[in-house]
Design a protein around this motif. Structure first.
Motif, PDB file in Angstrom:
ATOM      1  N   SER A   4      -6.601 -10.142   3.629  1.00  0.00           N
ATOM      2  CA  SER A   4      -6.557  -8.854   2.943  1.00  0.00           C
ATOM      3  C   SER A   4      -7.237  -7.773   3.770  1.00  0.00           C
ATOM      4  CB  SER A   4      -7.243  -8.973   1.578  1.00  0.00           C
ATOM      5  OG  SER A   4      -8.564  -9.458   1.719  1.00  0.00           O
TER       6      SER A   4
ATOM      7  N   THR B 123     -11.551  -5.945  -1.673  1.00  0.00           N
ATOM      8  CA  THR B 123     -11.338  -4.511  -1.613  1.00  0.00           C
ATOM      9  C   THR B 123     -12.703  -3.840  -1.545  1.00  0.00           C
ATOM     10  OG1 THR B 123     -10.117  -2.641  -2.559  1.00  0.00           O
ATOM     11  CG2 THR B 123     -11.348  -4.031  -4.099  1.00  0.00           C
TER      12      THR B 123
ATOM     13  N   ALA C 127      -7.144  -4.009  -6.381  1.00  0.00           N
ATOM     14  CA  ALA C 127      -7.145  -2.662  -5.842  1.00  0.00           C
ATOM     15  C   ALA C 127      -8.121  -1.807  -6.639  1.00  0.00           C
ATOM     16  CB  ALA C 127      -5.737  -2.060  -5.902  1.00  0.00           C
TER      17      ALA C 127
ATOM     18  N   VAL D  73      -2.266  -1.865   5.183  1.00  0.00           N
ATOM     19  CA  VAL D  73      -2.991  -0.726   4.639  1.00  0.00           C
ATOM     20  C   VAL D  73      -2.587   0.529   5.402  1.00  0.00           C
ATOM     21  CG1 VAL D  73      -4.992  -1.031   6.177  1.00  0.00           C
ATOM     22  CG2 VAL D  73      -5.268   0.174   4.003  1.00  0.00           C
TER      23      VAL D  73
ATOM     24  N   CYS E 287      -1.381  -2.366  -5.671  1.00  0.00           N
ATOM     25  CA  CYS E 287      -1.945  -1.212  -4.969  1.00  0.00           C
ATOM     26  C   CYS E 287      -1.778   0.023  -5.840  1.00  0.00           C
ATOM     27  CB  CYS E 287      -1.293  -1.002  -3.601  1.00  0.00           C
ATOM     28  SG  CYS E 287       0.435  -0.498  -3.680  1.00  0.00           S
TER      29      CYS E 287
ATOM     30  N   CYS F 273      -8.291  -3.275   3.611  1.00  0.00           N
ATOM     31  CA  CYS F 273      -8.301  -1.964   2.967  1.00  0.00           C
ATOM     32  C   CYS F 273      -9.156  -1.033   3.817  1.00  0.00           C
ATOM     33  CB  CYS F 273      -8.838  -2.061   1.535  1.00  0.00           C
ATOM     34  SG  CYS F 273     -10.586  -2.521   1.421  1.00  0.00           S
TER      35      CYS F 273
ATOM     36  N   SER G 223      -1.447   4.411  -5.749  1.00  0.00           N
ATOM     37  CA  SER G 223      -1.124   5.553  -4.892  1.00  0.00           C
ATOM     38  C   SER G 223      -2.370   6.394  -4.632  1.00  0.00           C
ATOM     39  CB  SER G 223      -0.036   6.412  -5.541  1.00  0.00           C
ATOM     40  OG  SER G 223      -0.484   6.937  -6.774  1.00  0.00           O
ATOM     41  N   LYS G 224      -2.311   7.198  -3.574  1.00  0.00           N
ATOM     42  CA  LYS G 224      -3.472   7.978  -3.168  1.00  0.00           C
ATOM     43  C   LYS G 224      -3.901   9.002  -4.229  1.00  0.00           C
ATOM     44  CE  LYS G 224      -3.602   5.823   0.744  1.00  0.00           C
ATOM     45  NZ  LYS G 224      -2.993   4.548   0.356  1.00  0.00           N
TER      46      LYS G 224
ATOM     47  N   SER H 245       0.006  -9.282  -5.699  1.00  0.00           N
ATOM     48  CA  SER H 245      -0.435  -8.139  -4.904  1.00  0.00           C
ATOM     49  C   SER H 245      -0.297  -6.860  -5.715  1.00  0.00           C
ATOM     50  CB  SER H 245       0.387  -8.016  -3.614  1.00  0.00           C
ATOM     51  OG  SER H 245       0.245  -9.175  -2.817  1.00  0.00           O
TER      52      SER H 245
ATOM     53  N   ASP I 296       0.859  -1.183   0.000  1.00  0.00           N
ATOM     54  CA  ASP I 296       0.000   0.000   0.000  1.00  0.00           C
ATOM     55  C   ASP I 296       0.895   1.233   0.000  1.00  0.00           C
ATOM     56  OD1 ASP I 296      -2.636   1.483   2.023  1.00  0.00           O
ATOM     57  OD2 ASP I 296      -2.399   1.317  -0.151  1.00  0.00           O
TER      58      ASP I 296
ATOM     59  N   SER J 280      -1.154  -8.815   4.989  1.00  0.00           N
ATOM     60  CA  SER J 280      -1.544  -7.630   4.241  1.00  0.00           C
ATOM     61  C   SER J 280      -1.315  -6.380   5.078  1.00  0.00           C
ATOM     62  CB  SER J 280      -3.019  -7.722   3.824  1.00  0.00           C
ATOM     63  OG  SER J 280      -3.352  -6.710   2.916  1.00  0.00           O
TER      64      SER J 280
END
Length: 554
Positions: free
Chosen positions: A394, A443, A486, A352, A527, A396, A529-530, A525, A312, A350
């Protein structure tokens, strides 16, 4: 079409009333023996006597061959002209093999040179006789593509006619008309391509050999995906068109509510005609461009080769990972340089990012969730531990105060855990099924309150709507052994397809949007980015584990 078999296999010279026409066994004929054929095998493409036909019972890969009575099958199909589709694009040899690891057709040179390290390269004749076929699925997609392209053609024609009528006597900007004309021309070509592909599918499946049918299906998968993407692009921005008129002199417009002269530039906006069927907005198709890549090797105090089971991004762009094999929490910078490490007492599953400086870690062996503090200087310390009643894999974020977690070996596969450790269920009618470790991930899509679950063993993705308690089931040949997933830009869903070595993009409605082939085996896996600009992915392939980052664009 079909024609008579070779003359050396027919014992009668002419068609004479009362005379039986006997077809000879081809394997026996090659040995100089004349034996009457009892059966015809469409995969071997030859007539055989009973003795020669027993080979189908000897070898397992021949048990699915289609065999019919020779007396009921006096003709044999002529190999259809595939117009180069059955030839290797690189070496121009005949295609004979299929790499199941990389989902690619191969000639003998490809199989030896490019796929010698792959685990499953099979002769197409061994699998072409199997009953599983993509024909109906491909035809449905092509029919859908053709319908969309026809709508674009109809739409552009209507817009052009309406504009000509509404601005009669005024010279339109040629640029706008050229765009409409090109869009119509491109869409007409898409209609023709889809129609031709549908005709080719029917022709090959009626007259081609099983080998030719298999090759066509594999070829068509990629062609249909590309055609679908092109049509989706043409479907965009069809609801309105804006046309600008520039006047060199003062122009009188008596039809307007003013009776004066209007100088300067006038912009008119035309809407799509009401009688034209509206086209639903098209989800953007993502493009991935590799930024960085590293091989994950055992080093330092590592006990085993690293296995990054969870990823993450922190809000500032640093990449947070957990190493399941070596019981570590790790931090990487944007160049994928390791800048922080923390030793755990268990095997993490996992991770987050909960906030700018706090992360949550799950593990499948203990009934707890750990919350770690991560400073801007890459120092990691344990803040607190929340005891829980179930084992979770998992994880999130649901919102600022709750996590969405994937339960292990429980009939409620997804649940909610607050940051203080309180557990509760979603109001969803899940399938009554347990998921052991490594067989499922989940997710959550905040904007639409949807829960997404992968079922690795069933090659399936489930999308549950928490508001309506309804679900969408996604199964597609591009999704094989789905693992990590994701939420990406525009709330699309990005899935690690382990068996096809790809990241598959699907919409919230379950429509396959794209499949990006990765230069790594068994991705597990992923992810985002924000700011939704970077994607990170890692795999679980022994001896060749990797970590990669990609720039996301449209």
């Amino acid at each position: 079409m079909a024609e008579k078999g070779n003359t050396e296999n027919i014992s009668s010279d002419d068609a004479v009333p009362g005379r039986m026409e006997h077809v000879l066994c081809q394997p026996c004929s090659s040995k100089g023996k004349q034996t009457e054929a009892d059966v015809f095998c469409s995969v071997c493409d030859e007539f055989q006597c009973m003795d020669c036909s027993t080979i189908h019972k000897t070898y397992a890969f021949m048990k699915n061959h289609k065999i019919v009575n020779a007396k009921e099958f006096k003709t044999k199909p002529v190999s259809l002209d595939m117009k180069g589709l059955d030839q290797c694009d690189i070496h121009h040899n005949g295609i004979e093999f299929f790499c199941e690891d990389e989902n690619q057709l191969c000639c003998s040179t490809c199989a030896i040179v490019d796929h010698r390290k792959c685990h499953s390269v099979v002769e197409i004749k061994m699998i072409a006789g199997k009953p599983v076929s993509m024909r109906s699925e491909i035809k449905i997609k092509l029919q859908d593509i053709r319908e969309k392209a026809e709508l674009v053609v109809e739409n552009t024609k209507s817009l052009t006619e309406q504009l000509d009528q509404d601005v009669n006597g005024i010279s339109l900007k040629t640029e706008t008309l050229e765009k409409l004309t090109k869009k119509q021309s491109d869409s007409e070509k898409h209609v023709a391509d889809a129609t031709k592909s549908l005709e080719t599918i029917d022709n090959v499946h009626q007259n081609g050999t099983p080998l030719q049918q298999f090759i066509l299906e594999q070829r068509m998968k990629k062609q249909v995906d590309e055609l679908g993407r092109n049509v989706d692009k043409e479907c965009q921005n069809l609801e309105t068109v804006t046309v600008s008129f520039t006047f060199d002199e003062i122009l009188r417009l008596p039809s307007l509510p003013i009776s004066y002269y209007v100088p300067g530039e006038l912009t008119l906006k035309y809407s799509t005609l009401e009688d034209v069927k509206p086209i639903a907005p098209v989800d953007p198709i993502l493009k991935l461009t590799q930024i960085s890549s590293i091989d994950l090797k055992q080093s330092g105090d590592d006990v085993e080769e690293p296995l990054l089971s969870g990823l993450d991004f922190l809000p500032d762009g640093r990449l947070l990972t957990v190493d399941n094999k070596n019981k570590k929490c790790l931090i990487y910078n944007d160049k994928l340089e390791k800048v922080g490490s923390y030793q755990l007492s268990y095997n993490p599953l996992s991770v987050v990012a909960v906030s700018e400086e706090e992360v949550a870690i799950t593990n499948g062996g203990q009934y707890k969730i750990d919350f770690l503090h991560v400073s801007k200087y890459n120092e990691i310390t344990c803040n607190r531990t929340c005891k829980v009643k179930l084992k979770y894999g998992s994880v999130c974020m649901k919102d600022e105060r709750h996590l969405v977690v994937g339960a292990i070996d429980n009939t409620r596969p997804v649940g909610i855990v607050s940051l203080s450790g309180e557990e509760k269920d979603f109001n969803i009618s899940f399938l009554n099924k347990n998921y052991p470790v490594g067989t499922s991930s989940c997710t959550y899509i905040r904007s639409s309150n949807k829960v997404v679950i992968t079922d690795r063993n069933e090659h399936t993705v489930y999308i549950y709507d928490t508001a309506t308690n309804t679900s969408v089931v996604v199964k597609d040949y591009q999704i094989k052994e789905p693992r990590g997933l994701a939420v990406g830009p525009s709330d699309c869903i990005l899935i690690c397809s382990m068996k096809t070595n790809a990241i598959v993009q699907i919409s919230q409605t379950g429509r396959i949007l794209s499949s990006y082939k990765l230069d790594m085996k068994s991705p597990r896996s992923v992810c985002v980015s924000k700011d939704e600009s970077v994607l990170a992915v890692t795999n679980c392939y022994s001896g060749k584990t990797m970590l990669k980052t990609f720039k996301i664009s449209y």
